[in-house]
Each structure stands twice: as structure tokens, then as C-alpha cells.
Design an enzyme around this catalytic site. Sequence first.
Site, PDB file in Angstrom:
ATOM      1  N   GLU A 193      -3.702  -6.415   1.450  1.00 14.99           N
ATOM      2  CA  GLU A 193      -2.695  -7.396   1.831  1.00 14.99           C
ATOM      3  C   GLU A 193      -1.363  -6.660   1.910  1.00 14.99           C
ATOM      4  O   GLU A 193      -1.116  -5.711   1.162  1.00 14.99           O
ATOM      5  CB  GLU A 193      -2.625  -8.553   0.852  1.00 14.99           C
ATOM      6  N   TYR A 228      -1.713   0.740   9.134  1.00 15.97           N
ATOM      7  CA  TYR A 228      -3.026   0.127   8.938  1.00 15.97           C
ATOM      8  C   TYR A 228      -3.701  -0.172  10.276  1.00 15.97           C
ATOM      9  O   TYR A 228      -4.886   0.107  10.454  1.00 15.97           O
ATOM     10  CB  TYR A 228      -2.911  -1.143   8.101  1.00 15.97           C
TER      11      TYR A 228
END
Length: 140
Positions: free
Chosen positions: A97, A109
Site C-alpha cells: 500500500e 512500483y
Amino acid sequence: MEVFCEKLCELERLCFEDSWTAEMLAEQLKNPLTTVAAQYIGEEVAGYAVGRVAADEGELFRIAVRPEFRRRHIAEKLLAELHEKMRLRGAAKCFLEVRSRNAPAIALYEKHGYKKIAVRKNYYKDDDAVIYVLELENKC
């Protein structure tokens, strides 16, 4: 282990407003489910990533690179090392997260194949959390 923990604690304070305490780091490092990757420049810990593997799922908790060593692909190396260690421990996926406003982390990411799967509204005091997942390739 104690010196390593101290170096990670220093990195935490440099990189995160909500840094983990020395006790929190020590507990994470002692946990048998924890997976750690570290990159060094000389004797200095340039960066680290910490996560956990439970059953066939990994979760990335933290990734940090010392400010003076950023933009040298250290975060990419940390991700690759952590992913490999997670695969070796049986993880098929890795979750994470990230704050919705953390554009540099999100770019990293997504560049490495993470896919957005959910948003937790108002998860942080001042921001939403975006949940990502990466399918870890089986290299057997």
C-alpha cells in the site's frame, strides 16, 4: 544485528515522517516471516526493503534509500532482491500500500509491474492508500 538495526532506524528517520521506532524495527527483524533486502555502498546501508511472507503471499512494508544515494537504481535493486527472496519462500504475489500522493513510489512500483487493485479512502490522516499487487514469476 544490533548495528544493522541502528542503521535501518537512522534510515527510517531520514526517509519517513511516520518512521518506525528501534523497537518496531527490532521486532520486525526477529519475526521469522520477515524478509529483508539491503544495498550497501561501502560500509553504509544505502537502502533497505522489508516485507513479510505468509503462506503464498508477500507484502512489502517499507522501502527506503538514503537521500544522497537516490537516483542510482538502488530502489529497483532492493525490489528485485526482495521479490526473489519472497519467491524462494513460496510467495506467488506481493502486495503493498502506498500514499496516493507518493508519485515517485507509485512510478517505481508501476514500472516493475505492480497493478492497482484498490483504494482505501482516508486511510491516512491526510491521504488515501492505494493497494497494489504484483504477480511474482515462478522461475523454477
